[in-house]
Design a protein around this motif. Sequence first.
Motif, PDB file in Angstrom:
ATOM      1  N   SER A  13      19.791 -41.030  46.938  1.00 56.44           N
ATOM      2  CA  SER A  13      19.574 -42.483  47.034  1.00 56.44           C
ATOM      3  C   SER A  13      20.395 -43.237  45.996  1.00 56.44           C
ATOM      4  O   SER A  13      20.488 -44.446  46.057  1.00 56.44           O
ATOM      5  CB  SER A  13      18.099 -42.806  46.845  1.00 56.44           C
ATOM      6  OG  SER A  13      17.735 -42.494  45.513  1.00 56.44           O
ATOM      7  N   ARG A  14      20.988 -42.548  45.041  1.00 57.76           N
ATOM      8  CA  ARG A  14      21.749 -43.309  44.055  1.00 57.76           C
ATOM      9  C   ARG A  14      23.074 -42.652  43.729  1.00 57.76           C
ATOM     10  O   ARG A  14      23.258 -41.442  43.879  1.00 57.76           O
ATOM     11  CB  ARG A  14      20.897 -43.564  42.805  1.00 57.76           C
ATOM     12  CG  ARG A  14      20.779 -42.491  41.796  1.00 57.76           C
ATOM     13  CD  ARG A  14      19.719 -42.891  40.773  1.00 57.76           C
ATOM     14  NE  ARG A  14      20.353 -43.412  39.570  1.00 57.76           N
ATOM     15  CZ  ARG A  14      20.092 -42.951  38.343  1.00 57.76           C
ATOM     16  NH1 ARG A  14      19.192 -42.023  38.161  1.00 57.76           N
ATOM     17  NH2 ARG A  14      20.714 -43.464  37.310  1.00 57.76           N
ATOM     18  N   TRP A  15      23.997 -43.467  43.307  1.00 58.41           N
ATOM     19  CA  TRP A  15      25.331 -43.014  42.938  1.00 58.41           C
ATOM     20  C   TRP A  15      25.521 -43.237  41.448  1.00 58.41           C
ATOM     21  O   TRP A  15      25.078 -44.244  40.907  1.00 58.41           O
ATOM     22  CB  TRP A  15      26.410 -43.822  43.670  1.00 58.41           C
ATOM     23  CG  TRP A  15      26.536 -43.514  45.115  1.00 58.41           C
ATOM     24  CD1 TRP A  15      26.027 -44.247  46.146  1.00 58.41           C
ATOM     25  CD2 TRP A  15      27.227 -42.426  45.699  1.00 58.41           C
ATOM     26  NE1 TRP A  15      26.353 -43.680  47.349  1.00 58.41           N
ATOM     27  CE2 TRP A  15      27.091 -42.547  47.108  1.00 58.41           C
ATOM     28  CE3 TRP A  15      27.954 -41.329  45.187  1.00 58.41           C
ATOM     29  CZ2 TRP A  15      27.653 -41.636  47.995  1.00 58.41           C
ATOM     30  CZ3 TRP A  15      28.518 -40.437  46.069  1.00 58.41           C
ATOM     31  CH2 TRP A  15      28.355 -40.590  47.460  1.00 58.41           C
ATOM     32  N   VAL A  16      26.176 -42.300  40.819  1.00 58.73           N
ATOM     33  CA  VAL A  16      26.564 -42.497  39.422  1.00 58.73           C
ATOM     34  C   VAL A  16      28.066 -42.280  39.340  1.00 58.73           C
ATOM     35  O   VAL A  16      28.593 -41.335  39.925  1.00 58.73           O
ATOM     36  CB  VAL A  16      25.837 -41.505  38.490  1.00 58.73           C
ATOM     37  CG1 VAL A  16      26.280 -41.700  37.050  1.00 58.73           C
ATOM     38  CG2 VAL A  16      24.338 -41.650  38.611  1.00 58.73           C
ATOM     39  N   THR A  17      28.739 -43.192  38.666  1.00 60.57           N
ATOM     40  CA  THR A  17      30.176 -43.025  38.483  1.00 60.57           C
ATOM     41  C   THR A  17      30.416 -42.241  37.196  1.00 60.57           C
ATOM     42  O   THR A  17      29.871 -42.579  36.145  1.00 60.57           O
ATOM     43  CB  THR A  17      30.871 -44.396  38.359  1.00 60.57           C
ATOM     44  OG1 THR A  17      30.521 -45.169  39.504  1.00 60.57           O
ATOM     45  CG2 THR A  17      32.376 -44.246  38.276  1.00 60.57           C
ATOM     46  N   ILE A  18      31.181 -41.150  37.332  1.00 58.59           N
ATOM     47  CA  ILE A  18      31.513 -40.374  36.145  1.00 58.59           C
ATOM     48  C   ILE A  18      32.976 -40.635  35.817  1.00 58.59           C
ATOM     49  O   ILE A  18      33.849 -40.471  36.681  1.00 58.59           O
ATOM     50  CB  ILE A  18      31.331 -38.857  36.384  1.00 58.59           C
ATOM     51  CG1 ILE A  18      29.989 -38.570  37.060  1.00 58.59           C
ATOM     52  CG2 ILE A  18      31.468 -38.094  35.076  1.00 58.59           C
ATOM     53  CD1 ILE A  18      28.807 -38.777  36.195  1.00 58.59           C
ATOM     54  N   GLU A  19      33.245 -41.046  34.592  1.00 57.78           N
ATOM     55  CA  GLU A  19      34.629 -41.259  34.167  1.00 57.78           C
ATOM     56  C   GLU A  19      35.024 -40.132  33.233  1.00 57.78           C
ATOM     57  O   GLU A  19      34.222 -39.696  32.409  1.00 57.78           O
ATOM     58  CB  GLU A  19      34.774 -42.601  33.444  1.00 57.78           C
ATOM     59  CG  GLU A  19      34.538 -43.781  34.375  1.00 57.78           C
ATOM     60  CD  GLU A  19      34.579 -45.107  33.651  1.00 57.78           C
ATOM     61  OE1 GLU A  19      34.336 -45.122  32.429  1.00 57.78           O
ATOM     62  OE2 GLU A  19      34.847 -46.109  34.318  1.00 57.78           O
ATOM     63  N   PHE A  20      36.248 -39.662  33.379  1.00 50.74           N
ATOM     64  CA  PHE A  20      36.716 -38.562  32.529  1.00 50.74           C
ATOM     65  C   PHE A  20      37.796 -39.073  31.606  1.00 50.74           C
ATOM     66  O   PHE A  20      38.684 -39.817  32.022  1.00 50.74           O
ATOM     67  CB  PHE A  20      37.248 -37.413  33.389  1.00 50.74           C
ATOM     68  CG  PHE A  20      36.208 -36.882  34.325  1.00 50.74           C
ATOM     69  CD1 PHE A  20      35.224 -36.030  33.857  1.00 50.74           C
ATOM     70  CD2 PHE A  20      36.193 -37.267  35.664  1.00 50.74           C
ATOM     71  CE1 PHE A  20      34.247 -35.554  34.716  1.00 50.74           C
ATOM     72  CE2 PHE A  20      35.223 -36.811  36.517  1.00 50.74           C
ATOM     73  CZ  PHE A  20      34.244 -35.955  36.054  1.00 50.74           C
ATOM     74  N   ASP A  21      37.718 -38.637  30.376  1.00 51.35           N
ATOM     75  CA  ASP A  21      38.650 -39.120  29.372  1.00 51.35           C
ATOM     76  C   ASP A  21      39.135 -37.915  28.577  1.00 51.35           C
ATOM     77  O   ASP A  21      38.389 -36.950  28.381  1.00 51.35           O
ATOM     78  CB  ASP A  21      37.919 -40.117  28.467  1.00 51.35           C
ATOM     79  CG  ASP A  21      38.793 -40.625  27.364  1.00 51.35           C
ATOM     80  OD1 ASP A  21      39.962 -40.949  27.654  1.00 51.35           O
ATOM     81  OD2 ASP A  21      38.317 -40.703  26.207  1.00 51.35           O
TER      82      ASP A  21
END
Lengths: 529, 175
Positions: free
Chosen positions: B50-58
């Motif tokens: 039901s939910r999305w999480v944006t993962i950013e990679f650095d």
Amino acid sequence: MSTAVHGHTHGHDDHAHHPTGLRRFLTTTNHKDIGTMYLWFAFAMFLTGGVMALIIRAELFQPGLQITHPDFFNQMISLHGLIMVFGAIMPAFVGFANWQIPMMIGAPDMAFPRLNNWSFWLLPPAASLLVVSLFVPGGAVAAGWTLYPPLTVQMGMGMDLAIFALHILGMSSILGSINIITTILNMRAPGMTLMKMPLFVWTWLITAYLLVAVMPVLAGAVTMVLTDRHFGTHFFNPAGGGDPVLFQHVFWFFGHPEVYIIAIPAFGVISQVIPAFSRKPLFGYTSMVYATASIAILSFLVWAHHMYTTGIPLEAQLYFMYATSLIAVPTGVKVFNWVATMWKGSLSFETPMLFAIGFLFLFTIGGFTGLVLAITPVDIQLHDTYYVVAHFHYVMVAGALFSAFAGIYFWLPKWIGRMYDEKLGKWHFWLSFITFNLAFFVQHFLGLAGMPRRIPDYALQFADFNMVSSIGAFGFGLSQLLFLYIIVKAIRSGEKAPARPWEGADTLEWTHLPTPAPYHSFETPPLVK
Amino acid sequence: MLVRLALFAVAMFGFGFAMVPFYRAICDVTGLNSITKRDSVPTNTQVDTSRWVTIEFDANTRGLPWSFAPGSRSMRVHPGELVHVVYEVRNQSQQVIVGQAIPSYGPQIAAGYFRKLECFCFQKQQLEPGETRQMPVVFVIDPLLPKEVATVTLSYTFFELNAATPAAGSGKVSG
């Protein structure tokens, strides 16, 4: 220039067998000579740091980069902070301590006169290290006066010079404090119990304990930075498992008491000046002593309120928020006591009193903005904005500096035997008061609107307030040249001061010593009833 | 008096240093800063679709001549989903260099919900001149991640091992 002050102070005294000229000041062990040197040194540093502040304000007069390279701007920011805190305000109050404590407790001199000489002569080398660091490759320290790693682990050799300067300054403060504590505890005149000491002496006793407790912690913190830089340790260097946040904890464990090291002697001066010009004894003497002591103790327990944005846990944020707010209670006791001292007194408004009342107004504003910043959710918004800059300049400049001015105008007749020009003194006060507010009041608005501190450029919407602030800052700087003129004029051609120029002042130096104070005073201690 | 006060000052100097182990101990006890602890698989492994999480990679390097980059800059995932990402590191110098990466997370609150099942952090990586290495990271975002966190950043920084920290005076920060 120091000789000019003393050309007059010892003229009346027969047992003043001491070398003259430069050697007198290099080798002196007399608390009055050393006090004078501290005060002139502090004033010279005040002008140096002031010029740096004006370079900062000149750059911020308009948006965009006009005058300084951003890196040089950062060096100015950092050196201005270090020089004003360690070079100007702290030595100024140590100067007061040297002059006044022996006279106020009826002692012939400080407990360790030779140590006293050494404490002072440590200062000029330290200050020159800081100034010289501007000219080494890489420039001076540019990480702010708080010296946070990882920046300070990476900088050029200017940082090493700053570390050594801090070591020497710390050493000087510790030795000076040991001397002050011993003098106060061991050399009071017969009959002067602790609870009969003038409040200025009390505040210095407490301040000296704070200094002995926290200056070594600062020395430890900068030593760790030094070994991280050169000897492969990893206290703060994450590459080896260190933690930069740890530095902030150690630094602010020193840094918060340091704030009170600056403020508490200022409270002491104000507590002498206000009763003298209200012609009433200080209201609530005992509560003043306890309030000062509790401020000092609380100052050790609130350091992380400088670190709300480092990700400390919620429980810690709550604790530090409540503990910090608690400091408002003893501080409020003091402010109300000063106001109650003036209540129904027969007030007169000579320059020292004007500065004391100016202190009372502006320090209270600085205290309130401090309470605003103590509240965690608000602080997270205002952290590192100009609101913080406005807050601590209200406390440091309008608090500590104004009280130093009040003290100098108050005791100058006793020190040099001549009066300052009352009219010019009032001009100095009003010019300082107005330009100070012009410079710093608008910075509250800038901070609330989100202007970050320590940045040489800013968005266009901040332009008007910054221009006002810069005009105020230049006005404030120029007003201090008037102060220099007033002092020089008083030394050279001031009217001869009567024995008790302020009839309301009733501490030992006014009641038991001639004006000007002789080179050696209280060789036989007075009896205090 | 003089001696006692001087001893007190020396003791306070020592106290400054004593704060270092004390700080470590506090962090261990309270579980703050516990980036070195092994992550466990979350007990609730149900994928929350039901939910999305944006993962950013650095990716960063400090003080060593390596290029270091994630295979993708960011991706959208469901909490509870098993995610793979590959980081690529290349030694651009003519020497053999040993490095080690340290992770950090933003926002900090997300650190406790970022369960890495496979990771190259805290492992020595020895690279020959010009050698390229692919390093996988496998992780699960704990479905208990607070609702207000919609973006999580995973950041790695490579440090050189067995070398002094960047020479003082160089005044340069790479990466």
